[in-house]
Design a protein around this motif. Sequence first.
Motif, PDB file in Angstrom:
ATOM      1  N   LEU A 162       0.967  -1.307   0.069  1.00 42.94           N
ATOM      2  CA  LEU A 162      -0.070   0.030   0.058  1.00 42.94           C
ATOM      3  C   LEU A 162       0.877   1.155   0.070  1.00 42.94           C
ATOM      4  O   LEU A 162       0.655   2.122  -0.722  1.00 42.94           O
ATOM      5  CB  LEU A 162      -0.845  -0.106   1.138  1.00 42.94           C
ATOM      6  N   HIS A 163       1.977   1.369   0.825  1.00 40.37           N
ATOM      7  CA  HIS A 163       2.958   2.424   0.977  1.00 40.37           C
ATOM      8  C   HIS A 163       3.511   2.680  -0.493  1.00 40.37           C
ATOM      9  O   HIS A 163       3.643   3.683  -0.964  1.00 40.37           O
ATOM     10  CB  HIS A 163       3.952   2.353   2.305  1.00 40.37           C
ATOM     11  N   GLY A 164       4.205   1.538  -0.848  1.00 42.50           N
ATOM     12  CA  GLY A 164       4.724   1.699  -2.127  1.00 42.50           C
ATOM     13  C   GLY A 164       3.910   2.355  -3.291  1.00 42.50           C
ATOM     14  O   GLY A 164       4.452   2.796  -4.057  1.00 42.50           O
ATOM     15  N   VAL A 165       3.010   1.476  -3.449  1.00 49.47           N
ATOM     16  CA  VAL A 165       1.970   2.031  -4.607  1.00 49.47           C
ATOM     17  C   VAL A 165       1.603   3.433  -4.611  1.00 49.47           C
ATOM     18  O   VAL A 165       1.493   4.193  -5.270  1.00 49.47           O
ATOM     19  CB  VAL A 165       0.919   0.786  -4.730  1.00 49.47           C
ATOM     20  N   LEU A 166       1.070   3.882  -3.425  1.00 55.49           N
ATOM     21  CA  LEU A 166       0.669   5.205  -3.128  1.00 55.49           C
ATOM     22  C   LEU A 166       1.684   6.118  -3.345  1.00 55.49           C
ATOM     23  O   LEU A 166       1.432   7.333  -3.851  1.00 55.49           O
ATOM     24  CB  LEU A 166       0.073   5.395  -1.443  1.00 55.49           C
ATOM     25  N   HIS A 167       2.834   5.744  -2.641  1.00 55.70           N
ATOM     26  CA  HIS A 167       3.979   6.770  -2.816  1.00 55.70           C
ATOM     27  C   HIS A 167       4.417   7.027  -4.530  1.00 55.70           C
ATOM     28  O   HIS A 167       4.504   7.998  -4.925  1.00 55.70           O
ATOM     29  CB  HIS A 167       5.206   6.289  -2.208  1.00 55.70           C
ATOM     30  N   TYR A 168       4.072   6.007  -5.124  1.00 54.25           N
ATOM     31  CA  TYR A 168       4.451   5.852  -6.847  1.00 54.25           C
ATOM     32  C   TYR A 168       3.198   6.897  -7.287  1.00 54.25           C
ATOM     33  O   TYR A 168       3.797   7.486  -8.205  1.00 54.25           O
ATOM     34  CB  TYR A 168       4.616   4.480  -7.153  1.00 54.25           C
ATOM     35  N   VAL A 169       2.176   6.514  -6.834  1.00 54.38           N
ATOM     36  CA  VAL A 169       0.973   7.137  -7.380  1.00 54.38           C
ATOM     37  C   VAL A 169       1.058   8.790  -7.365  1.00 54.38           C
ATOM     38  O   VAL A 169       0.934   9.549  -8.318  1.00 54.38           O
ATOM     39  CB  VAL A 169      -0.391   6.450  -7.071  1.00 54.38           C
ATOM     40  N   ILE A 170       1.247   9.144  -5.749  1.00 60.90           N
ATOM     41  CA  ILE A 170       1.284  10.395  -5.732  1.00 60.90           C
ATOM     42  C   ILE A 170       2.396  11.209  -6.286  1.00 60.90           C
ATOM     43  O   ILE A 170       2.141  12.100  -7.095  1.00 60.90           O
ATOM     44  CB  ILE A 170       1.317  10.533  -4.198  1.00 60.90           C
ATOM     45  N   SER A 171       3.664  10.549  -6.283  1.00 67.23           N
ATOM     46  CA  SER A 171       4.752  11.237  -7.050  1.00 67.23           C
ATOM     47  C   SER A 171       4.775  11.426  -8.389  1.00 67.23           C
ATOM     48  O   SER A 171       5.048  12.375  -8.921  1.00 67.23           O
ATOM     49  CB  SER A 171       6.081  10.399  -6.233  1.00 67.23           C
ATOM     50  N   SER A 172       4.151  10.401  -9.035  1.00 67.86           N
ATOM     51  CA  SER A 172       3.801  10.419 -10.441  1.00 67.86           C
ATOM     52  C   SER A 172       2.954  11.493 -10.964  1.00 67.86           C
ATOM     53  O   SER A 172       2.941  12.167 -11.710  1.00 67.86           O
ATOM     54  CB  SER A 172       3.405   9.075 -10.989  1.00 67.86           C
ATOM     55  N   ILE A 173       1.855  11.514 -10.308  1.00 64.41           N
ATOM     56  CA  ILE A 173       0.841  12.615 -10.511  1.00 64.41           C
ATOM     57  C   ILE A 173       1.503  13.889 -10.378  1.00 64.41           C
ATOM     58  O   ILE A 173       1.334  14.927 -11.255  1.00 64.41           O
ATOM     59  CB  ILE A 173      -0.542  12.559  -9.805  1.00 64.41           C
ATOM     60  N   VAL A 174       2.116  14.391  -8.938  1.00 63.52           N
ATOM     61  CA  VAL A 174       2.353  15.544  -8.874  1.00 63.52           C
ATOM     62  C   VAL A 174       3.710  16.024  -9.739  1.00 63.52           C
ATOM     63  O   VAL A 174       3.883  17.012 -10.515  1.00 63.52           O
ATOM     64  CB  VAL A 174       3.347  15.594  -7.416  1.00 63.52           C
ATOM     65  N   GLN A 175       4.695  14.828 -10.308  1.00 57.93           N
ATOM     66  CA  GLN A 175       5.704  15.299 -11.094  1.00 57.93           C
ATOM     67  C   GLN A 175       5.320  15.644 -12.719  1.00 57.93           C
ATOM     68  O   GLN A 175       5.607  16.650 -13.118  1.00 57.93           O
ATOM     69  CB  GLN A 175       6.521  13.898 -11.192  1.00 57.93           C
ATOM     70  N   LYS A 176       4.278  14.900 -13.047  1.00 64.96           N
ATOM     71  CA  LYS A 176       3.570  15.257 -14.127  1.00 64.96           C
ATOM     72  C   LYS A 176       2.995  16.300 -14.268  1.00 64.96           C
ATOM     73  O   LYS A 176       2.908  17.533 -15.124  1.00 64.96           O
ATOM     74  CB  LYS A 176       2.598  14.012 -14.732  1.00 64.96           C
ATOM     75  N   LEU A 177       2.069  17.053 -13.093  1.00 68.43           N
ATOM     76  CA  LEU A 177       1.385  18.224 -13.008  1.00 68.43           C
ATOM     77  C   LEU A 177       2.462  19.407 -13.143  1.00 68.43           C
ATOM     78  O   LEU A 177       2.528  20.294 -13.816  1.00 68.43           O
ATOM     79  CB  LEU A 177       0.533  18.207 -11.777  1.00 68.43           C
ATOM     80  N   VAL A 178       3.526  19.193 -12.081  1.00 62.68           N
ATOM     81  CA  VAL A 178       4.495  20.125 -12.078  1.00 62.68           C
ATOM     82  C   VAL A 178       5.423  20.470 -13.508  1.00 62.68           C
ATOM     83  O   VAL A 178       5.658  21.735 -13.840  1.00 62.68           O
ATOM     84  CB  VAL A 178       5.574  19.920 -11.030  1.00 62.68           C
ATOM     85  N   LEU A 179       5.575  19.360 -14.188  1.00 59.59           N
ATOM     86  CA  LEU A 179       6.501  19.493 -15.304  1.00 59.59           C
ATOM     87  C   LEU A 179       5.491  20.013 -16.289  1.00 59.59           C
ATOM     88  O   LEU A 179       5.888  20.956 -17.080  1.00 59.59           O
ATOM     89  CB  LEU A 179       6.658  18.046 -15.743  1.00 59.59           C
ATOM     90  N   PHE A 180       4.063  19.912 -16.383  1.00 58.44           N
ATOM     91  CA  PHE A 180       3.132  20.545 -17.110  1.00 58.44           C
ATOM     92  C   PHE A 180       3.203  22.051 -17.183  1.00 58.44           C
ATOM     93  O   PHE A 180       3.149  22.779 -18.064  1.00 58.44           O
ATOM     94  CB  PHE A 180       1.594  19.780 -17.240  1.00 58.44           C
ATOM     95  N   VAL A 181       3.137  22.320 -15.931  1.00 54.09           N
ATOM     96  CA  VAL A 181       2.952  23.805 -15.571  1.00 54.09           C
ATOM     97  C   VAL A 181       4.355  24.456 -15.985  1.00 54.09           C
ATOM     98  O   VAL A 181       4.467  25.652 -16.631  1.00 54.09           O
ATOM     99  CB  VAL A 181       2.601  23.984 -14.042  1.00 54.09           C
ATOM    100  N   LEU A 182       5.325  24.023 -15.553  1.00 58.08           N
ATOM    101  CA  LEU A 182       6.783  24.469 -15.802  1.00 58.08           C
ATOM    102  C   LEU A 182       7.065  24.708 -17.521  1.00 58.08           C
ATOM    103  O   LEU A 182       7.412  25.419 -17.993  1.00 58.08           O
ATOM    104  CB  LEU A 182       7.942  23.683 -15.307  1.00 58.08           C
ATOM    105  N   LYS A 183       6.707  23.568 -18.003  1.00 57.87           N
ATOM    106  CA  LYS A 183       6.874  23.624 -19.709  1.00 57.87           C
ATOM    107  C   LYS A 183       6.135  24.571 -20.389  1.00 57.87           C
ATOM    108  O   LYS A 183       6.179  25.018 -21.415  1.00 57.87           O
ATOM    109  CB  LYS A 183       6.869  22.199 -20.210  1.00 57.87           C
ATOM    110  N   ARG A 184       4.706  24.628 -19.878  1.00 55.66           N
ATOM    111  CA  ARG A 184       3.799  25.660 -20.442  1.00 55.66           C
ATOM    112  C   ARG A 184       4.347  26.941 -20.237  1.00 55.66           C
ATOM    113  O   ARG A 184       4.162  27.881 -20.941  1.00 55.66           O
ATOM    114  CB  ARG A 184       2.334  25.599 -19.568  1.00 55.66           C
ATOM    115  N   ASP A 185       5.058  27.305 -19.191  1.00 57.31           N
ATOM    116  CA  ASP A 185       5.429  28.720 -18.815  1.00 57.31           C
ATOM    117  C   ASP A 185       6.589  28.850 -19.689  1.00 57.31           C
ATOM    118  O   ASP A 185       7.123  29.975 -20.345  1.00 57.31           O
ATOM    119  CB  ASP A 185       6.043  28.729 -17.346  1.00 57.31           C
TER     120      ASP A 185
END
Length: 310
Positions: A162-185
């Motif tokens: 549970l911890h391993g999968v949730l950590h992966y899911v949260i970090s993947s979502i946040v990483q993609k969101l931050v990259l999208f915002v930074l690359k858009r700017d």
Amino acid sequence: SLFTENVLAHPCIVLRRQCQVNYHARNYHLTPFTIVNIMYSVNKTQGPRALWKGMGSTFIVQGITLGTEGIISEFTPLPRELSHKWNLKQIGGHLLLKGLTHVIAMPFYSASLIETVQSEIIRDNPGILDCVKEGIGRVVGMGVPHSKRLLPLMVLTFPTALHGVLHYVISSIVQKLVLFVLKRDNSHNLPTESSTSVQSMLDAYFPELIASFAASLCADVMLYPLETVLHRLHIQGTRTIIDNTDLGYEVLPINTQYEGMRDCINTIKREEGMLGFYKGFGAVIVQYTLHVAVLQLTKIIYSTLLQNVS
């Protein structure tokens, strides 16, 4: 990024884990100020090695995790990476792969955890592959004698996955969101013909570093209570002696008697309060403050190179 997460931040990881498993502690070390103070005390009484213990085993666990993931994906239809045209079946298979990987690496993670929290005062000098030997011993029921309070690996399977999968899911979502915002700017600042290779490298790699930092930070903060529970379950019954995180000297035994994940959560809530799940959180603040400093230093170096080139 790898250097910061695995080497520079290791003393923070050691103290964070010791605080998490120390149910005796009166000082919860929720701020970076008390963590820095206890770091100084431990370093003064036991020497610098006390803050760097178990670093080799953490690299071994990461290697086992990556190797296991590669082998499973090679011999099963479970996808290691998601394609752009993903569907729910692919996501399910991908997350199942991540969960299975963490379950297989679990006994080695337990052994590595013990190495990082065991007090240097009573600790023998472990070999580089002791983590592997202890992990295999935990699976086959041999090796260092444990107490009757040791939880079976089956009990640890769900919280670990549970911890391993949730950590992966949260970090993947946040990483993609931050990259999208930074690359858009950054897309508004289109490269010109006079743009240098240094500028191109800065534009290409720095957003990746920022996104990776934000992803790790969010996942660690959001899952900190679950990580505390997980570490207490893993350490129970292993006859581990930890440093007294209230004083910075002396040692304490771990004598918990949790029956499982739910009992651990209820016991912490009842005996230590809700803040008991956040023991050692100050170490996370120190860890990511160091990470910010390294990112800032990296940007300054690139900017200096850019000025020299121009």
